[in-house]
Scaffold this motif. Structure first.
Motif, short mmCIF file in Angstrom:
data_model
loop_
_atom_site.label_atom_id
_atom_site.label_comp_id
_atom_site.label_asym_id
_atom_site.label_seq_id
_atom_site.Cartn_x
_atom_site.Cartn_y
_atom_site.Cartn_z
N GLU A 192 0.71 -1.32 0.00
CA GLU A 192 0.22 -0.11 -0.02
C GLU A 192 0.78 1.17 0.00
N LEU A 193 0.63 2.14 -1.01
CA LEU A 193 1.20 3.60 -1.05
C LEU A 193 1.40 4.38 0.31
N TYR A 194 0.08 4.16 1.01
CA TYR A 194 -0.06 4.95 1.97
C TYR A 194 0.30 4.40 3.40
N ASN A 195 1.10 3.01 3.23
CA ASN A 195 1.67 2.64 4.55
C ASN A 195 2.84 3.86 5.07
N PRO A 196 2.55 4.04 6.42
CA PRO A 196 3.75 4.91 6.91
C PRO A 196 5.27 4.88 6.56
N LYS A 197 5.72 3.62 6.45
CA LYS A 197 7.01 3.16 6.01
C LYS A 197 7.28 3.65 4.62
N VAL A 198 6.30 3.52 3.65
CA VAL A 198 6.41 3.94 2.22
C VAL A 198 6.42 5.09 2.39
N VAL A 199 5.52 5.95 3.08
CA VAL A 199 5.57 7.41 2.98
C VAL A 199 6.76 8.05 3.24
N ARG A 200 7.06 7.66 4.64
CA ARG A 200 8.41 8.09 5.11
C ARG A 200 9.66 8.02 3.93
N SER A 201 9.58 6.78 3.54
CA SER A 201 10.92 6.37 2.59
C SER A 201 10.79 7.37 1.33
N THR A 202 9.66 7.62 0.79
CA THR A 202 9.63 8.44 -0.38
C THR A 202 10.26 9.91 -0.17
N MET A 203 10.41 10.35 1.11
CA MET A 203 11.26 11.62 1.35
C MET A 203 10.36 12.88 0.47
N GLY A 204 9.09 12.65 0.54
CA GLY A 204 8.31 13.81 -0.39
C GLY A 204 7.94 13.41 -1.91
N ALA A 205 8.64 12.34 -2.43
CA ALA A 205 8.19 12.27 -3.82
C ALA A 205 7.03 11.98 -4.08
#
Lengths: 266, 266
Positions: A156-169
């Motif tokens: 899931e894109l909105y998983n907090p770990k995914v969101v964090r590691s996008t660094m804003g992307a």
């Protein structure tokens, strides 16, 4: 500075429920954590619903400009205690600020219409590791990828770990979720795009291949690669040649390598 | 098949102590987990001390060839219960096999002597995330990097998370640990190598830069980049141009991108 209203118990409970995927999907919202992500979201005019900060965040002199930015943005700011914030937060050491974001609605029609003459689209087939997905999105952002399509079985894109590691992307370019890739590929081909599958070996040498002006690059699962079904639908298979003894590249490294090569050549 | 002796309580306690960095450093040993890593180590003639397997691993018909490989290697094989193995293991779901490896002694003198005419060496300055380090080593292996030098403040190479994420790269090429990078740079320059620091911006364009035949590429810390002290010692700074809105690339993605570009050009 205006007085900042307190979040109610019901609000805190509601925001806290967004730690669960089920509620994120039902409510079409998710949680952003930390100064940097919230600041990036504001700068990108990303659809935020509410910003939450604890007392120590609000009191810091360093944060005055940032709080002014929030005020200018008209996004509601609420305060809560550090303990209340910890209930919503996914991180161990919170920075004292969180935002509740809306999951943006993407129009596929609009996307194809607005695409420039030369484009790179990335499609991800069953990427399972949150860190990998976030890193891939960050890399796609760096290399100016025009859009990313995530298969239904990708994490899931909105998983907090995914969101964090996008660094804003996640704020910078269109990311489509829950995409049925076979149908997407058919549509893309209809729009004149070439579909390129990356494989570990046996494909055309990426250094020698001429990437078309409209290229869609598919990367597959960490362990199993791209599904056979998609392999058959692709126009061509391309591989990054190996020079050492490694059997494989991490998928995020493969994506970085491939995009670095394409950007030189396209 | 021979009867497989049981590991003693004292041995299990000793092997279990290697979960701690302090003991790994004192004993110059570390733990490898899982079928794939142990198999790769055997195939690479890596210095293993002991292999440990539980009953269910030993009983599987699938594992017969693998057990034969172990027997041929003359490395001692011991059996233990799944519970005992879990005490040594770092992973939640163990595959039932672990090896105790010796940390190889590296001779710097030998390394320089055996280096081919064209070489790429990677030096890592204060990489702090175990997953990043492992992924970088795997990428270096893929692109045939001749050796990697880890600064004294980089995360420990023998940390189980690092070892796992190398996917076997740790067995394939020389990796020097606890390196004082300023002294290393001086030595490398003396040997005719060019020292290239990667920076996010302000360096020469990696696509246009002609990488020397003997190149040493330095990558820096996830948040802070390469230390000023090393920046000053470098011959040149090189950057991967960005095409989107991202402020930075993950260091493992930067490494993959840079090596992909160098391999095309060198």
């Amino acid at each position: 500075m205006k007085t900042i209203p307190r979040a109610s118990k019901a609000q805190i409970k509601y925001f806290g429920s967004l730690a669960q995927k089920k509620f994120r999907q039902e409510e079409r919202k998710y949680i952003l954590e930390g100064t940097r992500l919230v600041e990036e979201a504001l700068q990108s005019s990303y659809p935020l619903e509410t910003i939450l900060a604890d007392q120590s965040f609000l009191d810091k002199a360093d944060h005055r400009d940032f709080l002014q930015q929030i005020e200018n943005s008209k996004i509601p700011l609420l305060q809560l205690s550090s303990g209340e914030l910890a209930k919503i937060s996914d991180t161990v050491t919170s920075q004292g600020i969180i935002a509740i974001a809306n999951q943006p609605e993407m129009s596929g029609k609009m996307f194809w219409k607005k695409l420039p003459e030369r484009s790179i689209i990335v499609a991800l087939d069953n990427i399972s590791d949150p860190g990998n997905l976030g890193t891939i999105l960050r890399t796609c952002d760096w290399f100016g990828v025009n859009g990313v399509f995530l298969s239904t079985d990708t994490v899931e894109l909105y998983n907090p770990k995914v969101v964090r590691s996008t660094m804003g992307a996640i704020f910078h370019f269109p990311i489509f979720t829950d995409v049925e890739l076979p149908a997407f590929i058919a549509e893309a081909k209809g729009q004149g795009h070439s579909v390129i599958v990356t494989t570990l070996e046996g494909g055309k040498n990426a250094y020698e291949f001429t990437f078309p002006q409209k290229s869609i690059i598919i990367f597959g699962n960490e362990a199993h690669g791209v599904k056979d079904e998609l392999l058959h639908l692709a126009d061509v298979r391309v591989s990054i040649p190996g020079f050492g003894k490694a059997e494989s590249l991490n998928v995020s490294s493969a994506c970085a390598s491939m995009l670095a090569i394409i950007r030189k050549k396209q």
